[in-house]
Every structure is written in structure tokens, then in C-alpha cells.
Enzyme design. Structure first.
Site, PDB file in Angstrom:
ATOM      1  N   GLU A 143      38.454 -11.141  26.692  1.00 17.64           N
ATOM      2  CA  GLU A 143      37.680 -12.362  26.903  1.00 17.64           C
ATOM      3  C   GLU A 143      38.075 -13.348  25.817  1.00 17.64           C
ATOM      4  O   GLU A 143      38.580 -12.972  24.764  1.00 17.64           O
ATOM      5  CB  GLU A 143      36.177 -12.055  26.873  1.00 17.64           C
ATOM      6  CG  GLU A 143      35.633 -11.512  25.565  1.00 17.64           C
ATOM      7  CD  GLU A 143      35.132 -12.584  24.612  1.00 17.64           C
ATOM      8  OE1 GLU A 143      34.951 -13.738  25.043  1.00 17.64           O
ATOM      9  OE2 GLU A 143      34.944 -12.283  23.426  1.00 17.64           O
ATOM     10  N   ARG A 178      31.149 -11.473  28.703  1.00 15.39           N
ATOM     11  CA  ARG A 178      32.339 -12.217  29.149  1.00 15.39           C
ATOM     12  C   ARG A 178      33.487 -11.298  29.560  1.00 15.39           C
ATOM     13  O   ARG A 178      34.428 -11.732  30.219  1.00 15.39           O
ATOM     14  CB  ARG A 178      32.805 -13.176  28.035  1.00 15.39           C
ATOM     15  CG  ARG A 178      31.894 -14.359  27.833  1.00 15.39           C
ATOM     16  CD  ARG A 178      32.499 -15.378  26.876  1.00 15.39           C
ATOM     17  NE  ARG A 178      32.703 -14.862  25.541  1.00 15.39           N
ATOM     18  CZ  ARG A 178      31.796 -14.897  24.554  1.00 15.39           C
ATOM     19  NH1 ARG A 178      30.603 -15.424  24.762  1.00 15.39           N
ATOM     20  NH2 ARG A 178      32.081 -14.408  23.369  1.00 15.39           N
ATOM     21  N   SER A 219      39.656 -14.242  15.547  1.00 13.82           N
ATOM     22  CA  SER A 219      38.610 -15.249  15.455  1.00 13.82           C
ATOM     23  C   SER A 219      39.142 -16.364  14.564  1.00 13.82           C
ATOM     24  O   SER A 219      39.374 -16.154  13.382  1.00 13.82           O
ATOM     25  CB  SER A 219      37.371 -14.585  14.850  1.00 13.82           C
ATOM     26  OG  SER A 219      36.354 -15.523  14.667  1.00 13.82           O
ATOM     27  N   HIS A 299      27.472 -12.940   8.678  1.00 13.90           N
ATOM     28  CA  HIS A 299      27.785 -13.369  10.045  1.00 13.90           C
ATOM     29  C   HIS A 299      26.625 -14.143  10.654  1.00 13.90           C
ATOM     30  O   HIS A 299      26.831 -15.111  11.390  1.00 13.90           O
ATOM     31  CB  HIS A 299      28.179 -12.198  10.940  1.00 13.90           C
ATOM     32  CG  HIS A 299      28.747 -12.670  12.245  1.00 13.90           C
ATOM     33  ND1 HIS A 299      28.000 -12.760  13.386  1.00 13.90           N
ATOM     34  CD2 HIS A 299      29.968 -13.154  12.550  1.00 13.90           C
ATOM     35  CE1 HIS A 299      28.751 -13.251  14.363  1.00 13.90           C
ATOM     36  NE2 HIS A 299      29.949 -13.510  13.880  1.00 13.90           N
ATOM     37  N   PHE A 306      27.085 -22.470  13.011  1.00 10.88           N
ATOM     38  CA  PHE A 306      27.802 -22.841  14.228  1.00 10.88           C
ATOM     39  C   PHE A 306      26.845 -23.406  15.276  1.00 10.88           C
ATOM     40  O   PHE A 306      27.135 -24.425  15.911  1.00 10.88           O
ATOM     41  CB  PHE A 306      28.575 -21.644  14.773  1.00 10.88           C
ATOM     42  CG  PHE A 306      29.376 -21.991  15.991  1.00 10.88           C
ATOM     43  CD1 PHE A 306      30.482 -22.833  15.891  1.00 10.88           C
ATOM     44  CD2 PHE A 306      29.017 -21.520  17.243  1.00 10.88           C
ATOM     45  CE1 PHE A 306      31.212 -23.179  17.015  1.00 10.88           C
ATOM     46  CE2 PHE A 306      29.741 -21.859  18.367  1.00 10.88           C
ATOM     47  CZ  PHE A 306      30.836 -22.686  18.259  1.00 10.88           C
ATOM     48  N   HIS A 320      37.571 -17.664  19.516  1.00 11.43           N
ATOM     49  CA  HIS A 320      37.958 -16.259  19.336  1.00 11.43           C
ATOM     50  C   HIS A 320      38.527 -15.694  20.633  1.00 11.43           C
ATOM     51  O   HIS A 320      38.384 -16.275  21.706  1.00 11.43           O
ATOM     52  CB  HIS A 320      36.798 -15.416  18.775  1.00 11.43           C
ATOM     53  CG  HIS A 320      35.824 -14.890  19.785  1.00 11.43           C
ATOM     54  ND1 HIS A 320      34.556 -14.495  19.453  1.00 11.43           N
ATOM     55  CD2 HIS A 320      35.919 -14.698  21.122  1.00 11.43           C
ATOM     56  CE1 HIS A 320      33.934 -14.074  20.541  1.00 11.43           C
ATOM     57  NE2 HIS A 320      34.726 -14.189  21.558  1.00 11.43           N
TER      58      HIS A 320
END
Lengths: 361, 361
Positions: A143, A178, A219, A299, A306, A320
Site C-alpha cells: 500500500e 489499505r 516513510s 510517533h 501531521f 510512505h
């Protein structure tokens, strides 16, 4: 709005998506698209390992040699170059090549030029390390996710186009959702990393056997075209936390199921730094990657930032790609690399043949 | 290790759990258990609204009256008292009562003492506000989670026992996965909040109609028995972030699907503060609650802190209970409350009867 899973990859679900049909993502994101003829891709991370300035010219020459071999018949359709220093103090140059025809990759790998170079006795005596880490996920096994729509990097560059706005993002579990494979498959590991030949402690040639569903995440960040505000957003706000998270995984990943983590900076063929970078993470499974991503403070902080800025991004490019692959569609080979390199660190010695079996054979 | 979903509530899944069977939580947690005879519980939040010290004695007397009515036949099996100041500057006293027999609750509610008091004309002229917010989730419509095993508060107090260590926690989505209903049901809302009678702007009596799958979370903290280190962990480290998150939801919840959010402090019958507190959150759906919990910086920070300390907690007691309920198993009634109270803020006027329909009837 459309599903991240392309129409021709849809199938009757035995496993449900994490969110109800009414779910609306909080900002737009896109995925790479390819036609039905794209059945499998190849992602080949080819590395040169060296120590310090004294070896840099030789290492760069070796990298240039590999890149030159990409111009041979059946070479990859896209590639890019990186440098990183690992936590054993070694420098590493990696070129990653992408194919969308596994047969072409095979012909390239087996060509006399490529195979001859890799197999040559000379590789053992140049004072450099070499590695090849290659996975070949099928179309349902990877994905992508981009916060932009033009000039897709990585595997996106060998695909045909960009989707419309997709549904499956902005929630934990959307990465799994995904994957076309996730419609029916938990994508679980079936074994552990094994040393198939050689001995990492002694150097020389070592081959590691992978296993089903090793997850590989690339990523990436691209601030080359970013204006002052977005450069500062990336360099001052995102990067320090990102580095902390990636260093944590590099140094403490083993018990979490992270086999290897390299935060790499793109370079040109002469070794000059570019304003793009990415992380290359190999994980025991998508699940292990999920658990870390959803719980580690670094993270989560990146995720929060983000979320805050995603809708307003102009020229800062974040993306990514994540894949899983069958164990027999993986190649992990090392020449004179230190014992912490790539899959070497967590690979267990192959089970010794039991004498009874040896007799029986 | 056992599933959070009790054996008698298991059914063939049409929706999958979020994590593979091999998932192992990072620390132990427990849920409340009850026998098959527990089919439905009732959670009745009964409130008194007032302004400032001048009205405190009268408000407390009203609360004491309600608590006294719990001693009547068919009263609740467990209750506790709280105070909070809302963002309109009003004080609120709430007593929550828990029944495990909805018929008993119905008899209690309809008893001449209880109904007589609530329906009395006098309630309109005391200068106090009153509300009743009641939901009655069936056994498959609620879940619990405790970081301890003794003296379960809230709905746990009317259940029979504590489970062994459960599997479904420590990952985003585990709340949903602990709901027995989630095996086959997305638990989606079917409508919006509606004013059924009265006008919040005018005060007086107002009834709000709920809808299927309103989610109610009670998320609690008990530092009464905590030693100095855990008191400091809670009061200095967890509480400031918790308050920031709960204030955010109280003041900005509407567009996120949070109908009402009250961070309340337990009190005794005389109004003295106790060292226990909880948040009462009403949400349009479990999904809306999930989205906020998984993405808001304050909640992520609480989550990270909890992950860090959970395995070592001694006397600091953290827990939650979350339910959904059918619209017709909900009661939202207000007397002279300000228009931002509880479900009043987000309730839309009932659709006006169309003249044609009026004629037809």
C-alpha cells in the site's frame, strides 16, 4: 472519495475494515494506482558499507558501479541513492531500485554482469561491505500513502497514476486497511529470520532466510521545494522527534519486532546531500509495526503534528509505502558486513540437522 | 488470558477483531463479569443545577432528597455523588444510580414518591435546575476496563466478579472489541438528538429524544489510597493533561460528535470533596469517541503516560465503562436547566409537522 483498494483488487471480505462506511477522513490523502497488469513489484535495496572518509571514494565508486548496472537490459525503472551512518559507526550507501516486472528483475539479477560482479572473489577483499535486501510484494501485498499527487517517489514512480482522495487514512489501522490482502488475510509471520549460510560474526558471505509477511516500510520526507515556513516546520518541529523515534527503533527495535531501521538521507551520484530523506524499516509483521506506531511517544507526536498541518501542506512532501512479501520472494545477502547489519542482527542460526535426519538422507 | 467478551455473550462474528489472535497486551487489565441472568443494566445520572454558594444548601438538600429516594423499594444497587462547575458557570450535583434489573428501575421511577416529586409543579419554582439522563444498555451493549481487581466502582459494583487478565486492551480499537455487540454490529447512530417537548431557551420542562447507539463513557480516577508517589503521578502528571483534554471536549466537543462532557469530582452527602473523580462523556457514537481519543494530543499524552505506568500501579485506581444504548432505552429530561446543559446544547428542534400530515391525521 474512493477506497485505497483499487477496484480490480477488491474481493469479498472475510475480515472487516476498522471503521464504519460513514467514516470521513479529516484531510485528503492519495495513493498510487496501477492497472491490472501490475501483478508484482520488486524493491531492491543494494548497499555498500564502509568506515569513514578514507573509504568514501571507494564506496562511492562501488555505488556508482551498481547504479551503472541499472542501465543494463532489464534494469529497474526507478531508483534513488542514500547515505546513513549506522549505530555501529559504519557508513552505508544504498541504492534502491524498483521493478514492476519480476521477470525483468530476475533476468537483470542473473545477467553475467550483475551476477558476475556480486559473485566475484574480489568482493571479499576490497575492504568494503556489500548487501542486497530485496522483496517482491504482489499487488495485493503493498500500500502507499501520499500527502501530494505529483511525481510520486519510490514504488509510486513505477506505477501509472495517482488516485482520487481515499477513505482509509487518518485512523489507526488505516495502513492495514489499505492493503488489498487485508480483506481476507491477517498477514501474519510464519517463521523467524534464519542464517541460511555463512556466519555473521566471521564476515564473508552470509545469506539470511526471511519469512512470510515481513513488513517493509519506506516513510519519506522531501523538503527540497519547501518555503521557509515549511522548511522550519519540517527541520525544527518534525525532524527532531522523527530522529528520536527512528533512533529509538534502530537501537531498541529487536524486542518490538523491528528487525532493522535506517533513517537515510538522499544523495546524488557524487555523494552530495539532497533535501530528501526516508526511513527504511523492516518489521516482523504489520502488527508489530502497528503496535509501535500507535503507542510510542515519538510517533504519536509526529502523528499529532501531521494531523495539525496536513491540510495546509504546500511543498513539503510526506509519504510512505508499506509492503509485506512471501518468504520465498525475499533475498537477504551480505558480504563482509558487520554483524548488526540489516537482517543479520536478529537472524537465528539455522536449526542444526538432526543426526537421524542426516542418516536418513 | 481470556477474552473481554464473556463466554455466554460470544456469537459468530461478522465483523473481525482489530488484532490477530496472537496479539499480547503489554500489561494486565481486567473487566467486570456477571452471569447470564444480567440482561440489561440502568445507569441513571440525576442532577441538580444551581449557581454559587447562595444556592448550595438548597441544591444539596435536593440531592439528599434524591439519594433518600434510592432507599425506596426497587432503588438502585449502587450510587455515587459528584459536583462539577460547567462552562456556563453553573454548579451541578449529580448522583448516578445503577440497577441490574430494568423492571425494578421502572417501578422505582414510576413510584408515587419518585414520579410525584419529579412531576410536581413545585420543581419549576425552586430556583434550581434538575435533570435526569438515563440509559439502559443491554449486556451486549457495554464494556468495562479496570487497572485493578477489587471493589469495582460504577456498573462494576452491580456485577458479580472480576475477570482474569483480558486480551482486548492496549491498542486503539480495543474499546470497540470489548463490546459483545461489536462482533456483529458497527453500533452506528440512526438519528440526531431532538427536542421532543419544551424549549431550552425558555427553561421549564424539556424532553430530548436520543437515538440508537449514543455512547456514554464514565472514565474514572481514584487516588484516595495512593501513596505520595502515585498521588504525585496522578495530581502532577496525569491530571493537568486530563483536565486540558476534558475541558477541550466540554468547550469544543460539538463538531467532534461529543454531545456533553463533564469532569466531575466525587463528594459525600454533605458536599465534601473526595479523592475520586470521573469524566462523564456522551457521544454521538463509539466511532466519534474513537476518533477523538486516537488523535487528540491531550488524550494521546494520557495514553502514553498510562502505558508507561500501568504495570506498576499499586493504589491509584484508573478505569472506565462505556456503553451504547437503543434510543428508546434513553431518557433525557430537564427542568429549568440552562440551554447548554447535557443533551440540550446539541438537540435540534423536532421537525415541524407538515400541514399535509397534520390534515391527514
Amino acid at each position: 472519495m474512493e477506497s485505497a483498494i483499487d477496484k480490480h483488487l477488491k474481493c469479498p471480505r472475510t475480515l472487516s475494515r476498522r471503521v464504519p462506511d460513514q467514516y470521513q477522513p479529516p484531510f485528503p490523502m492519495w495513493v498510487a494506482r496501477a492497472g491490472e497488469e501490475l501483478r508484482q513489484v520488486v524493491m531492491a535495496y543494494l548497499g555498500v558499507q564502509y568506515q569513514g572518509e578514507a573509504q568514501k571514494a571507494a564506496a562511492l565508486a562501488a555505488l556508482q558501479h551498481i547504479v551503472a548496472s541499472f542501465a543494463l537490459t532489464d534494469g529497474p525503472l526507478n531508483h534513488d541513492l542514500t547515505h546513513h551512518t549506522d549505530n555501529s559507526g559504519y557508513d552505508n550507501l544504498i541504492v534502491v531500485g524498483y521493478w514492476k516486472d519480476p521477470a525483468a528483475y530476475c533476468r537483470w539479477l542473473r545477467s553475467s554482469e550483475v551476477d558476475g560482479w556480486w559473485s566475484a572473489e574480489a568482493r571479499l577483499h576490497e575492504g568494503l561491505g556489500y548487501f542486497r535486501e530485496v522483496v517482491a510484494p504482489r499487488a495485493e501485498q503493498f500500500e502507499t500513502l501520499y500527502a501530494f499527487r505529483e511525481d510520486l517517489p519510490g514504488v509510486g514512480a513505477v506505477m501509472d497514476s495517482t488516485s482520487g482522495e481515499i477513505e482509509e487514512h487518518g485512523y489507526w489501522g488505516s495502513m492495514r486497511d489499505r492493503f488489498p490482502a487485508s480483506q481476507t488475510d491477517w498477514m501474519e509471520p510464519d517463521d523467524e529470520l534464519r542464517i541460511l549460510s555463512g556466519d555473521p560474526a566471521k564476515g564473508g558471505r552470509v545469506i539470511v532466510g526471511g519469512h512470510d509477511n515481513i513488513a517493509l516500510i519506506r516513510s519519506g520526507q522531501d523538503w527540497a521545494e519547501a518555503g521557509p515556513e515549511e522548511r522550519s516546520l519540517y527541520l525544527d518541529e518534525i525532524l527532531p522527534t522523527l530522529e528520536a523515534g527512528m533512533d529509538f527503533l534502530r537501537d531498541n527495535g529487536a524486542p518490538l519486532g523491528c528487525y532493522s531501521n535506517r533513517f537515510v538521507r538522499n544523495i546524488d551520484l557524487q555523494g552530495n546531500l539532497l533535501d530528501t530523506s526516508y526511513n527504511i524499516g523492516h518489521w516482523r509483521s504489520v502488527e508489530k509495526l502497528e503496535r509501535w506506531a500507535e503507542s510510542h511517544p515519538t510517533h504519536l507526536r509526529i502523528f499529532v503534528t501531521f494531523f495539525r498541518v496536513a491540510a495546509g501542506l504546500q511543498k513539503l512532501r510526506l509519504y510512505h509505502e508499506v509492503s509485506v512479501s512471501d518468504g520465498r520472494q525475499q533475498l537477504f545477502e551480505y558480504i563482509n558486513c558487520h554483524a548488526q547489519t540489516g537482517m543479520l542482527r536478529d537472524a537465528k542460526p539455522a536449526p542444526q540437522a538432526c543426526p537421524a535426519q542426516a542418516n536418513a538422507s
